[in-house]
Design a protein around this motif. Structure first.
Motif, PDB file in Angstrom:
ATOM      1  N   THR A 127      -2.274   2.607  -4.617  1.00 22.11           N
ATOM      2  CA  THR A 127      -3.423   1.997  -5.281  1.00 22.11           C
ATOM      3  C   THR A 127      -3.546   2.388  -6.753  1.00 22.11           C
ATOM      4  OG1 THR A 127      -4.816   3.790  -4.458  1.00 22.11           O
ATOM      5  CG2 THR A 127      -4.766   1.767  -3.166  1.00 22.11           C
ATOM      6  N   VAL A 185      -2.483  -8.051  -7.016  1.00 21.77           N
ATOM      7  CA  VAL A 185      -3.922  -7.809  -6.930  1.00 21.77           C
ATOM      8  C   VAL A 185      -4.686  -9.121  -6.802  1.00 21.77           C
ATOM      9  CG1 VAL A 185      -5.931  -6.886  -8.138  1.00 21.77           C
ATOM     10  CG2 VAL A 185      -3.772  -5.627  -8.165  1.00 21.77           C
ATOM     11  N   SER A 186      -4.400 -10.081  -7.686  1.00 18.07           N
ATOM     12  CA  SER A 186      -5.199 -11.317  -7.700  1.00 18.07           C
ATOM     13  C   SER A 186      -4.992 -12.160  -6.455  1.00 18.07           C
ATOM     14  CB  SER A 186      -4.920 -12.132  -8.960  1.00 18.07           C
ATOM     15  OG  SER A 186      -3.615 -12.642  -8.951  1.00 18.07           O
ATOM     16  N   GLU A 187      -3.816 -12.085  -5.855  1.00 24.39           N
ATOM     17  CA  GLU A 187      -3.548 -12.874  -4.644  1.00 24.39           C
ATOM     18  C   GLU A 187      -3.611 -12.035  -3.367  1.00 24.39           C
ATOM     19  OE1 GLU A 187      -3.447 -16.076  -4.316  1.00 24.39           O
ATOM     20  OE2 GLU A 187      -3.671 -16.419  -6.460  1.00 24.39           O
ATOM     21  N   GLN A 188      -3.965 -10.761  -3.493  1.00 24.77           N
ATOM     22  CA  GLN A 188      -4.124  -9.859  -2.352  1.00 24.77           C
ATOM     23  C   GLN A 188      -2.873  -9.808  -1.477  1.00 24.77           C
ATOM     24  OE1 GLN A 188      -7.827 -10.810  -0.354  1.00 24.77           O
ATOM     25  NE2 GLN A 188      -8.917 -10.985  -2.301  1.00 24.77           N
ATOM     26  N   LYS A 244       0.334  -8.237   0.354  1.00 26.64           N
ATOM     27  CA  LYS A 244       0.590  -6.947   0.992  1.00 26.64           C
ATOM     28  C   LYS A 244       2.064  -6.761   1.359  1.00 26.64           C
ATOM     29  CE  LYS A 244      -3.757  -5.804   1.062  1.00 26.64           C
ATOM     30  NZ  LYS A 244      -4.240  -4.824   0.120  1.00 26.64           N
ATOM     31  N   ARG A 285      -0.172 -11.860   2.990  1.00 22.96           N
ATOM     32  CA  ARG A 285      -1.368 -11.055   2.749  1.00 22.96           C
ATOM     33  C   ARG A 285      -1.586 -10.015   3.851  1.00 22.96           C
ATOM     34  NH1 ARG A 285      -2.846 -16.312   0.711  1.00 22.96           N
ATOM     35  NH2 ARG A 285      -2.853 -16.132  -1.561  1.00 22.96           N
ATOM     36  N   ASN A 291       0.821  -1.218   0.000  1.00 16.14           N
ATOM     37  CA  ASN A 291       0.000   0.000   0.000  1.00 16.14           C
ATOM     38  C   ASN A 291       0.849   1.261   0.000  1.00 16.14           C
ATOM     39  OD1 ASN A 291      -2.330  -1.538  -0.015  1.00 16.14           O
ATOM     40  ND2 ASN A 291      -2.474  -1.561   2.211  1.00 16.14           N
TER      41      ASN A 291
END
Length: 156
Positions: free
Chosen positions: A87, A97-100, A102, A124, A82
């Protein structure tokens, strides 16, 4: 390097073992596809995936996490997606994005003088993978992963 060119190493088992040992949420191996496929990178092996979107991700040199590592030959560490990416630019990183994901790191995998793959590990949650833990993970792998060498671009 095509799948047929890989030695009889069970890369799926290898990344499953890495995920369990280090308690990563997600581990994946992207490999360069042959010239007739324009040397794109695709995620070939995954462990801990939330869905099958990774199968549709095709990256070119310099695009996405794998593409950047492939192009530069250097590892990437994003402790907090982040704050490190933001974003507005996330669409350039489809695996994140697809696996979230972080918090993640990615290593170049070499064959001779060329990067031919990328090993990605991630969580994540933010700030789980930091410089000391990523360095410890890299050290545990040593200088090889299956048939590939692990090193930075400046090393012989």
């Amino acid at each position: 390097m095509t799948m047929a060119d890989l030695p009889s190493i069970n890369y799926q088992q290898e990344i499953d073992d890495i995920r369990k040992r280090w308690k990563f949420d997600f581990v994946s191996l992207a490999l360069v596809q042959p010239a007739e496929d324009r040397f794109v990178l695709t995620w070939q092996y995954v462990s801990g995936n939330m869905n099958d979107r990774y199968k549709r991700i095709v990256l070119h040199s310099g695009k996405g996490v794998a593409g950047i590592v492939f192009k530069t030959g250097k590892a990437i560490l994003l402790q907090n997606v982040n704050s490190d990416i933001g974003t507005r630019d996330l669409f350039n990183y489809p695996i994140i994005v697809s696996e979230q994901l972080k918090s993640l790191g990615a290593l170049p995998l070499w064959e001779g003088a060329r990067v031919v793959g990328v090993l990605l590990v991630g969580f994540r949650k933010e700030n789980v993978l930091n410089q000391p833990s990523f360095a410890s993970f890299q050290e545990s792998l040593g200088s090889t992963f299956g048939a590939f060498q692990i090193r930075e671009v400046s090393q012989p």
